[in-house]
Design a protein around this motif. Structure first.
Motif, mmCIF file in Angstrom:
data_model
loop_
_atom_site.group_PDB
_atom_site.id
_atom_site.type_symbol
_atom_site.label_atom_id
_atom_site.label_comp_id
_atom_site.label_asym_id
_atom_site.label_seq_id
_atom_site.Cartn_x
_atom_site.Cartn_y
_atom_site.Cartn_z
ATOM 1 N N GLY A 36 -16.466 -33.629 -37.568
ATOM 2 C CA GLY A 36 -17.506 -33.112 -38.457
ATOM 3 C C GLY A 36 -17.152 -31.730 -38.973
ATOM 4 N N ALA A 37 -16.663 -30.876 -38.083
ATOM 5 C CA ALA A 37 -16.251 -29.533 -38.507
ATOM 6 C C ALA A 37 -15.101 -29.615 -39.502
ATOM 7 N N GLU A 38 -14.145 -30.516 -39.263
ATOM 8 C CA GLU A 38 -13.050 -30.698 -40.214
ATOM 9 C C GLU A 38 -13.567 -31.171 -41.569
ATOM 10 N N SER A 39 -14.575 -32.030 -41.566
ATOM 11 C CA SER A 39 -15.105 -32.518 -42.841
ATOM 12 C C SER A 39 -15.748 -31.384 -43.634
ATOM 13 N N LEU A 40 -16.261 -30.363 -42.951
ATOM 14 C CA LEU A 40 -16.830 -29.211 -43.660
ATOM 15 C C LEU A 40 -15.740 -28.364 -44.309
ATOM 16 N N VAL A 41 -14.581 -28.293 -43.682
ATOM 17 C CA VAL A 41 -13.448 -27.601 -44.298
ATOM 18 C C VAL A 41 -13.030 -28.366 -45.556
ATOM 19 N N TYR A 42 -12.952 -29.680 -45.456
ATOM 20 C CA TYR A 42 -12.617 -30.519 -46.604
ATOM 21 C C TYR A 42 -13.665 -30.362 -47.704
ATOM 22 N N LEU A 43 -14.937 -30.362 -47.317
ATOM 23 C CA LEU A 43 -16.009 -30.187 -48.293
ATOM 24 C C LEU A 43 -15.859 -28.861 -49.033
ATOM 25 N N THR A 44 -15.527 -27.809 -48.325
ATOM 26 C CA THR A 44 -15.317 -26.513 -48.967
ATOM 27 C C THR A 44 -14.221 -26.617 -50.021
ATOM 28 N N ASP A 45 -13.144 -27.314 -49.705
ATOM 29 C CA ASP A 45 -12.043 -27.478 -50.657
ATOM 30 C C ASP A 45 -12.483 -28.250 -51.905
ATOM 31 N N ILE A 46 -13.172 -29.362 -51.726
ATOM 32 C CA ILE A 46 -13.550 -30.145 -52.913
ATOM 33 C C ILE A 46 -14.673 -29.462 -53.697
ATOM 34 N N THR A 76 -24.182 -32.230 -41.653
ATOM 35 C CA THR A 76 -23.000 -32.235 -40.790
ATOM 36 C C THR A 76 -23.024 -31.064 -39.824
ATOM 37 N N ALA A 77 -23.400 -29.880 -40.292
ATOM 38 C CA ALA A 77 -23.462 -28.726 -39.399
ATOM 39 C C ALA A 77 -24.458 -28.977 -38.267
ATOM 40 N N LEU A 78 -25.621 -29.504 -38.592
ATOM 41 C CA LEU A 78 -26.611 -29.808 -37.548
ATOM 42 C C LEU A 78 -26.099 -30.893 -36.612
ATOM 43 N N SER A 79 -25.443 -31.910 -37.167
ATOM 44 C CA SER A 79 -24.896 -32.974 -36.322
ATOM 45 C C SER A 79 -23.852 -32.440 -35.363
ATOM 46 N N CYS A 80 -23.004 -31.534 -35.833
ATOM 47 C CA CYS A 80 -21.980 -30.947 -34.954
ATOM 48 C C CYS A 80 -22.623 -30.195 -33.792
ATOM 49 N N LEU A 81 -23.659 -29.430 -34.070
ATOM 50 C CA LEU A 81 -24.360 -28.711 -33.001
ATOM 51 C C LEU A 81 -24.992 -29.699 -32.016
ATOM 52 N N ASP A 82 -25.603 -30.751 -32.551
ATOM 53 C CA ASP A 82 -26.219 -31.759 -31.688
ATOM 54 C C ASP A 82 -25.179 -32.481 -30.834
ATOM 55 N N LEU A 83 -24.025 -32.800 -31.420
ATOM 56 C CA LEU A 83 -22.956 -33.456 -30.660
ATOM 57 C C LEU A 83 -22.445 -32.558 -29.540
ATOM 58 N N CYS A 84 -22.384 -31.260 -29.786
ATOM 59 C CA CYS A 84 -21.949 -30.319 -28.743
ATOM 60 C C CYS A 84 -22.911 -30.311 -27.568
ATOM 61 N N ILE A 85 -24.213 -30.266 -27.829
ATOM 62 C CA ILE A 85 -25.165 -30.236 -26.719
ATOM 63 C C ILE A 85 -25.198 -31.582 -26.005
ATOM 64 N N ALA A 86 -24.994 -32.680 -26.735
ATOM 65 C CA ALA A 86 -24.943 -33.997 -26.099
ATOM 66 C C ALA A 86 -23.740 -34.093 -25.162
ATOM 67 N N ALA A 87 -22.571 -33.628 -25.624
ATOM 68 C CA ALA A 87 -21.373 -33.650 -24.780
ATOM 69 C C ALA A 87 -21.550 -32.739 -23.566
ATOM 70 N N ALA A 88 -22.100 -31.550 -23.789
ATOM 71 C CA ALA A 88 -22.317 -30.614 -22.679
ATOM 72 C C ALA A 88 -23.289 -31.197 -21.661
ATOM 73 N N GLY A 89 -24.343 -31.839 -22.147
ATOM 74 C CA GLY A 89 -25.317 -32.441 -21.240
ATOM 75 C C GLY A 89 -24.697 -33.504 -20.352
ATOM 76 N N ARG A 90 -23.815 -34.297 -20.931
ATOM 77 C CA ARG A 90 -23.130 -35.314 -20.135
ATOM 78 C C ARG A 90 -22.093 -34.685 -19.199
ATOM 79 N N LEU A 91 -21.405 -33.653 -19.676
ATOM 80 C CA LEU A 91 -20.390 -32.992 -18.859
ATOM 81 C C LEU A 91 -20.998 -32.347 -17.623
ATOM 82 N N LEU A 92 -22.120 -31.658 -17.805
ATOM 83 C CA LEU A 92 -22.711 -30.891 -16.706
ATOM 84 C C LEU A 92 -23.916 -31.572 -16.053
#
Length: 188
Positions: A36-46, A76-92
């Motif tokens: 998702g973060a990579e897609s934002l870099v691509y979005l900036t380019d286009i 996408t930015a909100l989804s990336c933040l949500d994916l981070c907390i979901a991964a952290a929740g499962r990790l810890l």
């Protein structure tokens, strides 16, 4: 190295020599955040190609493209933040895991952006160091702005500010503006 590769390497480092039964899900969620973060870099380019110079007069309406880019960036930015907390929740081990879904920031904390009233507060279940990260995200005015932009564009209630000119339309300064905060100035 791309975001996705960095994330895979970091998740691998974190999970190496552990017996977390959530390995697959953590890797998937973290990798999706990186893509998702990579897609934002691509979005900036286009976006830069489309709106940097004189705006094209082609088969696509520029205001539709502008809307699409803003919607893509906010969701996408909100989804990336949500994916981070979901991964952290499962990790810890602090994941709530709603039925048929993954945790989001709003799984732990949600307030009405118009009134500031807290609707949900389960932040006490988040383990450090993620609690500090989470609190900094929620306290950041840009997070609330992202929610407002996403809601305005996804639910089609954005008040568009259109700039007029007698010359050609070129550059970012002539982009359509959005008023995504309340129209009542006493609330802003």
């Amino acid at each position: 190295m791309t975001f996705s590769r960095r994330i895979v390497a970091e998740v691998g480092r974190l999970l190496n020599n552990t017996s977390n039964p959530q390995h697959g899900a953590i890797g998937h969620l973290a990798s999706a955040a990186g893509r998702g973060a990579e897609s934002l870099v691509y979005l900036t380019d286009i976006d830069e190609r489309r709106f940097a110079g004189e705006w094209p007069n082609d088969a696509y309406e520029n205001d539709s493209i502008d809307d699409a880019h803003a919607r893509w960036a906010a969701t996408t930015a909100l989804s990336c933040l949500d994916l981070c907390i979901a991964a952290a929740g499962r990790l810890l081990g602090f994941a709530i895991r709603p039925p048929k879904g993954e945790d989001s920031i709003r799984s732990f904390y949600h307030s009405d952006y118009k009134t500031g009233t807290i609707k949900k507060d389960k932040r006490d279940t988040i383990i450090e160091p993620w609690r500090a990260w989470f609190d900094s995200v929620v306290a950041d005015h840009r997070y609330a702005d992202l929610l407002r932009v996403r809601n305005a564009l996804v639910h089609a209630d954005a008040f568009r500010i259109v700039h007029g000119t007698t010359g050609s339309i070129a550059g970012h300064e002539m982009r359509y503006g959005y008023r995504v905060k309340s129209l009542d100035p006493s609330i802003n």
